[in-house]
Write an enzyme that holds these catalytic residues in place. Structure first.
Site, short mmCIF file in Angstrom:
data_model
loop_
_atom_site.label_atom_id
_atom_site.label_comp_id
_atom_site.label_asym_id
_atom_site.label_seq_id
_atom_site.Cartn_x
_atom_site.Cartn_y
_atom_site.Cartn_z
N ASN A 96 0.80 -1.23 0.00
CA ASN A 96 0.00 0.00 0.00
C ASN A 96 0.83 1.28 0.00
O ASN A 96 0.37 2.32 -0.48
CB ASN A 96 -0.91 -0.03 1.25
CG ASN A 96 -1.47 1.32 1.60
OD1 ASN A 96 -2.47 1.75 1.05
ND2 ASN A 96 -0.81 2.03 2.52
N TYR A 162 3.65 8.56 -11.83
CA TYR A 162 2.68 7.87 -10.96
C TYR A 162 1.79 6.95 -11.78
O TYR A 162 1.60 5.78 -11.45
CB TYR A 162 1.87 8.94 -10.23
CG TYR A 162 0.95 8.44 -9.14
CD1 TYR A 162 1.44 8.20 -7.86
CD2 TYR A 162 -0.41 8.25 -9.36
CE1 TYR A 162 0.60 7.76 -6.84
CE2 TYR A 162 -1.25 7.83 -8.35
CZ TYR A 162 -0.75 7.59 -7.09
OH TYR A 162 -1.58 7.17 -6.09
N ALA A 164 2.27 5.69 -14.74
CA ALA A 164 3.03 4.58 -15.33
C ALA A 164 3.28 3.50 -14.28
O ALA A 164 3.10 2.30 -14.55
CB ALA A 164 4.35 5.09 -15.90
N ILE A 195 -9.31 9.92 -2.21
CA ILE A 195 -9.53 9.52 -0.81
C ILE A 195 -8.88 10.55 0.11
O ILE A 195 -7.78 11.05 -0.19
CB ILE A 195 -8.91 8.11 -0.55
CG1 ILE A 195 -9.32 7.09 -1.62
CG2 ILE A 195 -9.28 7.62 0.85
CD1 ILE A 195 -10.77 6.73 -1.70
P1 NAI Z 1 -0.60 8.57 2.78
O1 NAI Z 1 0.43 9.56 2.38
O2 NAI Z 1 -1.60 8.95 3.81
O3 NAI Z 1 0.09 7.21 3.21
C1 NAI Z 1 1.17 6.68 2.51
C2 NAI Z 1 2.12 6.01 3.51
O4 NAI Z 1 3.20 5.42 2.77
C3 NAI Z 1 2.73 7.02 4.48
O5 NAI Z 1 2.59 6.59 5.82
C4 NAI Z 1 4.19 7.09 4.05
O6 NAI Z 1 5.08 7.36 5.12
C5 NAI Z 1 4.40 5.69 3.49
N1 NAI Z 1 5.56 5.66 2.60
C6 NAI Z 1 5.86 6.54 1.60
N2 NAI Z 1 7.05 6.24 1.09
C7 NAI Z 1 7.52 5.16 1.74
C8 NAI Z 1 8.73 4.42 1.67
N3 NAI Z 1 9.71 4.73 0.81
N4 NAI Z 1 8.90 3.36 2.50
C9 NAI Z 1 7.92 3.04 3.39
N5 NAI Z 1 6.77 3.74 3.53
C10 NAI Z 1 6.59 4.78 2.72
O7 NAI Z 1 -1.32 8.20 1.40
P2 NAI Z 1 -2.51 7.20 1.03
O8 NAI Z 1 -3.40 7.96 0.16
O9 NAI Z 1 -3.05 6.49 2.21
O10 NAI Z 1 -1.69 6.18 0.11
C11 NAI Z 1 -1.86 4.77 0.17
C12 NAI Z 1 -1.81 4.22 -1.24
O11 NAI Z 1 -2.98 4.61 -1.94
C13 NAI Z 1 -0.64 4.71 -2.07
O12 NAI Z 1 -0.10 3.63 -2.83
C14 NAI Z 1 -1.27 5.74 -2.99
O13 NAI Z 1 -0.53 5.89 -4.18
C15 NAI Z 1 -2.61 5.11 -3.21
N6 NAI Z 1 -3.67 5.99 -3.70
C16 NAI Z 1 -4.08 7.10 -3.01
C17 NAI Z 1 -5.16 7.86 -3.44
C18 NAI Z 1 -5.69 9.02 -2.67
O14 NAI Z 1 -6.57 9.73 -3.19
N7 NAI Z 1 -5.26 9.28 -1.47
C19 NAI Z 1 -5.86 7.51 -4.69
C20 NAI Z 1 -5.37 6.32 -5.33
C21 NAI Z 1 -4.32 5.60 -4.84
#
Ligand code: NAI
Length: 258
Positions: A96, A162, A164, A195
């Site tokens: 995730n 992103y 890709a 979200i």
């Molecule tokens: P968020 O920013 O709240 O959570 C992402 C988490 O990933 C954070 O806790 C961050 O510290 C961790 N993270 C980032 N880089 C990291 C690394 N190198 N190593 C370990 N942990 C790392 O964001 P969210 O939205 O909860 O993201 C979860 C997933 O959902 C992601 O893959 C994001 O791309 C995807 N996503 C999010 C959307 C949105 O609207 N928020 C829409 C579609 C997909």
């Protein structure tokens, strides 16, 4: 086959959730804990990660955190092995963790954004899966869920690294579903729409509202827990015939034309 024979419980199973310190990862870890799973939380951010672990253990859930930068490929396998040895098993892996680094294709920082984005969003998934597989193979119902995005089904200007990488996540998911299907391991992905998480926290509220009213069938942003429930539905033992899907959890974003 009698009709209520499939288990709807993940009680006692061991689940890894990456990016669990925030947003959807945090919500997923909580939901799995609430369902009785033992949860290994991974995140790069030590302090918020330990805060979530504390929230969960205070709620009576079985949870432990591992600080890990998933863009550091060599560091992944030893941590996944440590988790497997700590709990004695791994049944569920939820990839995730994510970042977003928008950049015009001819921008100065583009190649850095491309590399970092692919490292975290795609290569890390492959490396966690490779490391967890020896454990998942021993599970009676191994489950892998990758978090992709509706940005893999459509696109936003400057989001090409992103988009890709997330499109790659769908390809990886489908291919591994085929590869691991003969072993009864399912591999699926979720495509969340907009979200409310850390990733979208910087978007002003009025922009969120305008966008949702214009584009989303349900006319609102989604909550992290709403995505977590989609993920839970894919990891249940009863979900044993669902594999290779890219499930939008997007409030109807991808089906709305007008
Ligand atoms: P968020 O920013 O709240 O959570 C992402 C988490 O990933 C954070 O806790 C961050 O510290 C961790 N993270 C980032 N880089 C990291 C690394 N190198 N190593 C370990 N942990 C790392 O964001 P969210 O939205 O909860 O993201 C979860 C997933 O959902 C992601 O893959 C994001 O791309 C995807 N996503 C999010 C959307 C949105 O609207 N928020 C829409 C579609 C997909």
């Amino acid at each position: 086959m009698p009709l209520t024979s499939l288990s709807r419980s993940i009680r006692g199973e061991v689940a890894i959730v990456t990016g669990a310190a925030s947003g959807m990862g945090r919500a997923t870890a909580h939901l799995f804990g609430d369902e009785g799973a033992r949860v290994a939380l991974i995140d790069i951010n030590e302090e918020p990660l330990q805060d979530v672990v504390k929230e969960m253990t205070d709620a009576g859930y079985d949870a432990k955190g591992w600080t890990l930068d998933l863009s550091d490929g060599d560091a992944i396998a030893p941590i996944i092995r440590e988790i497997g040895e700590h709990f004695g098993q791994i049944d569920i892996l939820v990839n995730n963790a994510g970042i977003s680094m928008p950049s015009p294709v001819d921008g100065d920082g583009y190649l850095t954004a491309w590399e970092k984005t692919h490292a975290v969003l795609l290569t890390a998934h492959v490396l966690t899966i490779r490391a967890a597989l020896p454990f998942i193979r021993k599970s009676p119902h191994g489950r892998i869920v990758n978090i992709a995005s509706t940005e893999a089904l459509g696109a936003t200007k400057y989001g090409s690294p992103y988009s890709a990488a997330k499109t790659g996540v769908i390809g990886l998911t489908r291919s591994l579903a085929v590869e691991l299907g003969s072993e009864g391991i399912t591999v699926n992905c979720i495509c969340p729409g907009p979200i409310r998480t850390g990733m979208t926290a910087g978007i002003p509220e009025e922009h969120k509202e305008t966008y949702a009213k214009r584009r989303v069938a349900l006319r609102r942003y989604g909550e992290p827990e709403e995505v977590a429930h989609g993920t839970l539905s894919l990891v249940l033992p009863a979900a044993q015939y669902i594999t290779g899907v890219a499930l939008p959890v997007d409030g109807g974003l991808t089906v709305r034309n007008a």
